[in-house]
Design a protein around this motif. Structure first.
Motif, short mmCIF file in Angstrom:
data_model
loop_
_atom_site.label_atom_id
_atom_site.label_comp_id
_atom_site.label_asym_id
_atom_site.label_seq_id
_atom_site.Cartn_x
_atom_site.Cartn_y
_atom_site.Cartn_z
N ARG A 20 0.86 -1.18 0.00
CA ARG A 20 0.00 0.00 0.00
C ARG A 20 0.90 1.24 0.00
O ARG A 20 1.70 1.43 0.91
CB ARG A 20 -0.91 0.00 1.23
CG ARG A 20 -2.13 -0.92 1.09
CD ARG A 20 -3.05 -0.81 2.29
NE ARG A 20 -2.36 -1.24 3.51
CZ ARG A 20 -2.54 -0.69 4.70
NH1 ARG A 20 -3.33 0.35 4.84
NH2 ARG A 20 -1.89 -1.16 5.76
N ILE A 21 0.71 2.04 -1.05
CA ILE A 21 1.50 3.26 -1.20
C ILE A 21 0.57 4.45 -0.92
O ILE A 21 -0.48 4.58 -1.54
CB ILE A 21 2.10 3.38 -2.61
CG1 ILE A 21 2.94 2.15 -2.94
CG2 ILE A 21 2.94 4.65 -2.72
CD1 ILE A 21 3.50 2.16 -4.35
N GLY A 22 0.97 5.29 0.02
CA GLY A 22 0.17 6.45 0.36
C GLY A 22 0.94 7.74 0.21
O GLY A 22 2.17 7.77 0.34
N PHE A 23 0.21 8.81 -0.09
CA PHE A 23 0.83 10.14 -0.22
C PHE A 23 0.04 11.12 0.63
O PHE A 23 -1.14 11.37 0.39
CB PHE A 23 0.83 10.57 -1.68
CG PHE A 23 1.27 12.00 -1.90
CD1 PHE A 23 2.43 12.48 -1.29
CD2 PHE A 23 0.55 12.87 -2.70
CE1 PHE A 23 2.85 13.79 -1.48
CE2 PHE A 23 0.95 14.18 -2.90
CZ PHE A 23 2.11 14.63 -2.28
N ASP A 24 0.69 11.65 1.65
CA ASP A 24 0.09 12.67 2.53
C ASP A 24 0.54 14.04 2.03
O ASP A 24 1.66 14.48 2.30
CB ASP A 24 0.53 12.44 3.97
CG ASP A 24 -0.16 13.39 4.94
OD1 ASP A 24 -0.81 14.35 4.47
OD2 ASP A 24 -0.03 13.19 6.16
N GLN A 25 -0.35 14.70 1.27
CA GLN A 25 0.04 15.97 0.65
C GLN A 25 0.35 17.04 1.69
O GLN A 25 1.28 17.83 1.52
CB GLN A 25 -1.09 16.44 -0.27
CG GLN A 25 -0.73 17.66 -1.10
CD GLN A 25 -1.92 18.19 -1.86
OE1 GLN A 25 -2.98 18.42 -1.28
NE2 GLN A 25 -1.76 18.39 -3.15
N SER A 26 -0.40 17.10 2.76
CA SER A 26 -0.20 18.13 3.77
C SER A 26 1.16 18.04 4.43
O SER A 26 1.77 19.04 4.80
CB SER A 26 -1.30 18.06 4.83
OG SER A 26 -1.29 16.80 5.47
N ALA A 27 1.66 16.79 4.59
CA ALA A 27 2.97 16.58 5.22
C ALA A 27 4.09 16.40 4.21
O ALA A 27 5.27 16.45 4.57
CB ALA A 27 2.91 15.38 6.15
N GLY A 28 3.72 16.17 2.93
CA GLY A 28 4.74 15.93 1.92
C GLY A 28 5.46 14.61 2.12
O GLY A 28 6.66 14.51 1.81
N VAL A 29 4.75 13.58 2.61
CA VAL A 29 5.37 12.31 2.98
C VAL A 29 4.75 11.18 2.16
O VAL A 29 3.53 11.13 1.97
CB VAL A 29 5.19 12.02 4.48
CG1 VAL A 29 5.65 10.60 4.82
CG2 VAL A 29 5.97 13.05 5.30
N VAL A 30 5.59 10.28 1.68
CA VAL A 30 5.16 9.07 0.99
C VAL A 30 5.41 7.88 1.93
O VAL A 30 6.49 7.75 2.51
CB VAL A 30 5.92 8.85 -0.33
CG1 VAL A 30 5.45 7.58 -1.03
CG2 VAL A 30 5.77 10.06 -1.24
N THR A 31 4.40 7.03 2.08
CA THR A 31 4.55 5.84 2.95
C THR A 31 4.27 4.58 2.13
O THR A 31 3.43 4.58 1.23
CB THR A 31 3.57 5.90 4.13
OG1 THR A 31 2.23 6.02 3.64
CG2 THR A 31 3.89 7.08 5.03
N ILE A 32 5.00 3.50 2.48
CA ILE A 32 4.80 2.19 1.85
C ILE A 32 4.66 1.16 2.96
O ILE A 32 5.50 1.09 3.87
CB ILE A 32 5.98 1.81 0.92
CG1 ILE A 32 6.13 2.86 -0.19
CG2 ILE A 32 5.77 0.42 0.33
CD1 ILE A 32 7.15 3.91 0.08
N ARG A 33 3.58 0.37 2.89
CA ARG A 33 3.34 -0.69 3.86
C ARG A 33 3.22 -2.02 3.13
O ARG A 33 2.66 -2.08 2.03
CB ARG A 33 2.04 -0.43 4.65
CG ARG A 33 2.09 0.76 5.59
CD ARG A 33 0.76 0.93 6.32
NE ARG A 33 0.79 1.98 7.32
CZ ARG A 33 0.56 3.25 7.09
NH1 ARG A 33 0.27 3.65 5.86
NH2 ARG A 33 0.61 4.15 8.07
N ASP A 34 3.69 -3.09 3.79
CA ASP A 34 3.50 -4.41 3.22
C ASP A 34 2.37 -5.12 3.95
O ASP A 34 1.71 -4.53 4.82
CB ASP A 34 4.80 -5.22 3.25
CG ASP A 34 5.30 -5.45 4.68
OD1 ASP A 34 4.55 -5.14 5.63
OD2 ASP A 34 6.44 -5.94 4.83
N ALA A 35 2.15 -6.37 3.63
CA ALA A 35 1.04 -7.12 4.22
C ALA A 35 1.20 -7.28 5.73
O ALA A 35 0.21 -7.43 6.46
CB ALA A 35 0.91 -8.48 3.55
#
Length: 603
Positions: A514-529
């Motif tokens: 799961r790839i997420g983008f938090d625009q307000s924080a300018g952060v990209v996160t990646i999670r696995d199962a």
């Protein structure tokens, strides 16, 4: 009336063309010439050597049509046309225009999609139109009636001629469409454009010329067609009256709050005043016999015009003080003076309606040429704003532009970009020629450089007039080799504005991320199962790239500068940022969108 305005047959059109050539030989010839050069331009055929010269000739023929028509009317009005005075005067005006083209503004005339790319020619065109409106005037009250009747007939003929041109063009294009759809005949696409060029450059002028009034005498009584009275009574006068009340209320509000709102107030007031003046002239025959509201409007419009004219003067003064002169603001100043003169003239006993079109025609014509003209005055005004800013920031030294790799404020970049955007037009960029001193290639400028290229060649970011804060764009040039060593899976994702988490599946391995983008924080996160997570801070990347120094748009060739890595136990991810866009808000970097390649190490 309706019989007279019936749609003409082809024979009628031929007869009208003959009438136009007999009475108006020079304007009719100019319309033919404009048609020929218009068709040549559409088919990219250069009848004269050089595209600019062909464009100049097309503009010359359009202006020549109105100049020679003006000369013909002046000669007829003075009773001197029997000796060929109209033709001689028209020819003299045409030669004057040709000389103007060759020796005065030839270096500033350009090729463009606009009829008049140079604003000076637009001023001259409008000036001729208003002078034509004033030609039939005679002294005294009867002259007002003759002037009104002449313009009524002329305008009706122009509108009907336009209608004929539109119907004829649409009909012929419909025939071509039917031939193509029903019989499969291959109709050249440019033939549609050719039809419209002939209709608007030839049929319309011929039809309008053939319907021009043949005398300048006043009509019997205060004749006014019913349709004009209906439109004036139920549309023009009520709307103009309501808008006048609104403007007065608006002026009172400004006086109380002492704050001029931002926006297009100058043009709004200007258009109201122009429509109001036109309405005042239109209802002239109804000044004594019309409806009560029409009579009240006729008596009170010009005295009431002082306040809107003053409001217009304040609005234009504020804009000129903040941003300098341009041709549009020059026009607004000219119209402001015109409105004040009309308000004073008619409020204190003036009765000659010809003052309105004649004065405006003279002002517009004078504004088209000379050092006092709209173009020259505006260029000097903008240069006077730009030169001190360039010198103060070191970009102009000893009369020469130089490149500096330095950081300037957002407001400074925006101010320089805005002025250069105005001056970069072909008919205004002559001053840059002296400043560049033949060093375009040294600054990395091509021959057809634009505002963005010029500003960035000096080492500062280009800022659009729509931008409210500093913006940046980083782009990794493709094609290129990406650093994939040590990783097994590559997935590319683009995130625009606010985007929810995305679930991606690694090919063949079946691993889910799961790839997420938090625009307000300018952060990209990646999670696995297993809910292991890594994060990438794009703000820190933007700071490392120093995105607000130099050009606002950066093209990178080294992928290592935009490569990020992170791990959480077995979860190992490498992110190569292909593009990154954002802005600065209150000293904080805001990431608006990015495009990235994600590399995953499988267990």
């Amino acid at each position: 009336m309706f019989k007279r305005l019936r749609l003409p047959s082809l024979r009628d059109l031929a007869d009208e063309a003959l009438i136009a050539f007999r009475r108006f030989p020079l304007p009719a010839a100019a319309a033919c010439g404009a048609t020929v050069f218009g068709l040549a331009k559409e088919h990219k055929v250069e009848l004269l050597q050089g595209a600019i010269l062909n464009s100049q000739m097309l503009q010359f023929l359009i202006l020549g049509f109105f100049a020679t028509l003006l000369a013909k009317f002046v000669a007829e009005r003075r009773g001197a046309d029997e000796n060929g005075f109209g033709g001689l005067l028209g020819l003299a005006l045409a030669l004057t225009l040709l000389a103007l083209t060759a020796f005065v503004v030839s270096g500033s005339w350009t090729v463009g999609y606009d009829i008049f790319p140079d604003p000076a020619m637009a001023f001259l065109f409008a000036g001729f139109v208003f002078l034509i409106m004033a030609t039939p005037f005679r002294a005294g009250e009867p002259g007002n009636a003759a002037l009104w009747n002449f313009n009524r007939i002329a305008l009706t003929g122009m509108i009907f001629g336009f209608t004929v041109a539109v119907i004829l063009g649409a009909g012929l294009n419909a025939v071509l469409l039917a031939l193509e759809e029903l019989f499969g005949i291959d109709v050249p696409r440019k033939l549609n454009s050719d039809i419209w060029i002939v209709c608007f450059c030839l049929i319309w002028p011929w039809r309008a010329l053939s319907s021009m009034p043949s005398n300048f005498d006043m009509p019997e009584g205060d004749y006014c067609p019913r349709w004009i009275g209906f439109i004036a009574r139920y549309i023009y006068v009520p709307l103009a009256s309501v808008y006048l009340v609104i403007l007065y209320a608006f002026a009172i509000k400004i006086g109380i709050e002492w704050d001029l709102p931002k926006g297009q107030i100058a043009w709004l007031v200007c258009w109201f005043a122009l429509v109001g003046v036109a309405t005042k002239l239109t209802i002239y025959p109804l000044r004594d016999s019309g409806h009560r509201l029409l009579r009240l409007f006729d008596r009170g419009f010009f005295p009431a015009l002082f306040l809107p004219a003053g409001l217009l003067a304040i609005a234009v003064g504020v804009r000129v003080d903040a941003y300098g002169l341009t041709e549009e603001r020059y026009l607004l100043i000219l119209l402001t003076g015109w409105l004040f003169v009309l308000a004073a003239f008619f409020s204190f006993g003036g009765r000659r309606l010809v003052v309105a079109p004649l004065l405006l025609g003279v002002l517009l014509t004078l504004a088209s040429v000379g050092p006092w003209g709209a173009v020259d005055v505006s260029i000097r005004s903008q240069i006077a704003r730009l030169e001190p800013v360039l010198i103060e920031n070191g970009y102009l030294a000893n009369g020469r532009l130089v490149r500096l790799d330095k950081t300037v404020t957002f407001d400074t970049s925006k101010r320089i970009s805005g002025i250069v955007r105005y001056l970069v037009a072909e008919h205004r960029r002559r001053r840059f020629t002296a400043w560049l001193d033949g060093r375009e290639s040294e600054l990395g400028l091509a021959n057809d450089w634009n505002t963005k290229a010029f500003v960035e060649a000096l080492g500062m970011p280009f800022v659009g007039n729509w931008q409210k804060q500093p913006e940046f764009r980083v782009h990794l040039t493709e094609p290129l080799a990406l650093p994939v060593s040590g990783y097994d899976v590559m997935i590319r994702q683009r995130f625009w504005r606010k985007t929810a988490d995305r679930t991606v599946v690694a090919p063949s391995a079946g691993e889910t991320y799961r790839i997420g983008f938090d625009q307000s924080a300018g952060v990209v996160t990646i999670r696995d199962a297993a809910e292991r997570m890594v994060r990438f801070d794009l703000r820190q990347l933007a700071k490392r790239l120093d995105v607000f120094s130099g050009a606002a748009s950066q093209r990178l060739t080294e992928s290592g500068r935009v490569t990020l890595e992170a791990a959480d136990g077995p979860l190992r991810v490498r992110l190569v940022v292909m593009s990154l866009n954002g802005s600065q808000r209150e000293d904080t970097i805001h990431i608006s969108n990015f495009d990235g390649v994600f590399l995953f190490k499988l267990r």
